[in-house]
Design a protein around this motif. Structure first.
Motif, PDB file in Angstrom:
ATOM      1  N   THR A 153       0.843  -1.194   0.000  1.00  0.00           N
ATOM      2  CA  THR A 153       0.000   0.000   0.000  1.00  0.00           C
ATOM      3  C   THR A 153       0.876   1.241   0.000  1.00  0.00           C
ATOM      4  O   THR A 153       1.849   1.326   0.750  1.00  0.00           O
ATOM      5  N   SER A 184       1.086   5.268   0.636  1.00  0.00           N
ATOM      6  CA  SER A 184       0.447   6.393   1.299  1.00  0.00           C
ATOM      7  C   SER A 184       1.067   7.691   0.799  1.00  0.00           C
ATOM      8  O   SER A 184       2.283   7.841   0.797  1.00  0.00           O
ATOM      9  N   GLY A 212       1.129   8.896  -2.239  1.00  0.00           N
ATOM     10  CA  GLY A 212       1.836   8.760  -3.510  1.00  0.00           C
ATOM     11  C   GLY A 212       1.598   9.946  -4.441  1.00  0.00           C
ATOM     12  O   GLY A 212       0.539  10.583  -4.407  1.00  0.00           O
ATOM     13  N   THR A 250       2.057  11.557  -8.630  1.00  0.00           N
ATOM     14  CA  THR A 250       1.771  11.150 -10.004  1.00  0.00           C
ATOM     15  C   THR A 250       2.804  11.759 -10.950  1.00  0.00           C
ATOM     16  O   THR A 250       3.168  12.929 -10.808  1.00  0.00           O
ATOM     17  N   LYS A 287       3.112   0.258  -5.217  1.00  0.00           N
ATOM     18  CA  LYS A 287       1.722  -0.169  -5.378  1.00  0.00           C
ATOM     19  C   LYS A 287       1.620  -1.585  -5.932  1.00  0.00           C
ATOM     20  O   LYS A 287       2.581  -2.131  -6.508  1.00  0.00           O
ATOM     21  N   SER A 306       0.581   6.640 -11.666  1.00  0.00           N
ATOM     22  CA  SER A 306       0.033   7.076 -10.381  1.00  0.00           C
ATOM     23  C   SER A 306       0.597   6.288  -9.206  1.00  0.00           C
ATOM     24  O   SER A 306       1.259   5.267  -9.377  1.00  0.00           O
ATOM     25  N   ASP A 307       0.296   6.790  -8.000  1.00  0.00           N
ATOM     26  CA  ASP A 307       0.655   6.120  -6.733  1.00  0.00           C
ATOM     27  C   ASP A 307       2.146   5.832  -6.636  1.00  0.00           C
ATOM     28  O   ASP A 307       2.560   4.742  -6.220  1.00  0.00           O
ATOM     29  N   SER A 343       1.736  13.279  -2.782  1.00  0.00           N
ATOM     30  CA  SER A 343       0.387  13.728  -3.169  1.00  0.00           C
ATOM     31  C   SER A 343       0.396  14.867  -4.182  1.00  0.00           C
ATOM     32  O   SER A 343      -0.557  15.634  -4.278  1.00  0.00           O
TER      33      SER A 343
END
Length: 237
Positions: free
Chosen positions: A28, A30, A32, A34, A90, A197-198, A225
């Protein structure tokens, strides 16, 4: 906006793509970020002339194919954008089916794809013999004769790297499979745009590949983010 810089020595990118000292650890992410942007080509892309010499009732007649598929705004279709050397992040996207390469009307479909290391189904959809041959560099990755229509054979691509595919029975056929060892990749659309992403915050090596262009490799920093926007220009080999 950062501008991608071309790397003249293709082997440097090849080494980066094939380096996988650590297995990828999916989990997971947290906060992340882009990585997004556009891959463009501003020159004259050029073409290659395809002249089928056999099985023309299936393969069709002579045609011109663009070496670089460039849209009206200079965006490049089917350029591979990939972060290399990522050890964790991810989860892989869920796979609806095993990756597949089709021989269809003496063309490889899709002509370019990105897949995780592992199995690939090679399918002959034509009622003629195809001999599909894939290479990691100069080393054969798979070599299979498929004389029967709808015949499928599974190949194994165990490591990251660029795999060129041709047909020993129809020498003009060409395809590319980019095998990756982490899920941080994208294949550009018709407008040349991409999004990854992420991405865990940090600094990464980003590689852009297109078969008729010089490879591009650059550092990219991802903040938590936040988007990182790139404009990457390809140069012809």
């Amino acid at each position: 906006m950062a501008i991608g810089r071309s790397v003249g020595i293709a082997c440097a990118v090849g080494a980066a793509l094939t380096s996988s000292a650590l297995a990828y650890d999916a989990g997971t992410v947290s906060g992340g970020g882009t990585i997004e942007g556009t891959v463009v080509f501003n020159g004259v892309p050029g073409t290659r002339k395809i002249v089928p010499t056999k099985d023309v009732e299936i393969c069709g007649g002579p045609r011109e194919e663009a070496l670089i598929d460039v849209g009206p705004d200079k965006g490049v279709r089917d350029a591979v954008v990939h972060l290399v050397g990522v050890g964790s992040g991810k989860a892989w996207p869920p796979a609806s089916r095993k990756p597949e390469l089709d021989n269809e009307k003496c063309r490889f479909v899709p002509s370019v794809q990105v897949i995780p290391a592992g199995p690939l189904d090679v399918v002959n959809k034509d009622p003629i013999l195809h001999n599909t041959h894939g290479y990691y560099g100069k080393r054969t990755a798979f070599n299979m004769a498929q004389p029967n229509q709808n015949q499928a054979i599974t190949a194994d691509l165990p490591k990251a790297g660029a795999v060129k595919v041709d047909c020993d029975a129809h020498g003009w056929m060409e395809g590319w499979i980019y095998v990756v060892d982490n899920p941080y990749y994208a294949l550009t659309g018709a407008d040349g745009k991409f999004s990854i992403s992420d991405v865990p915050p940090g600094e990464y090596d980003l590689v852009v590949l297109q078969s008729a262009s010089k490879p591009v490799q650059q550092k990219v920093t991802v903040e938590a983010s936040k988007p990182t926007t790139l404009a990457i220009e390809l140069k012809k080999k």
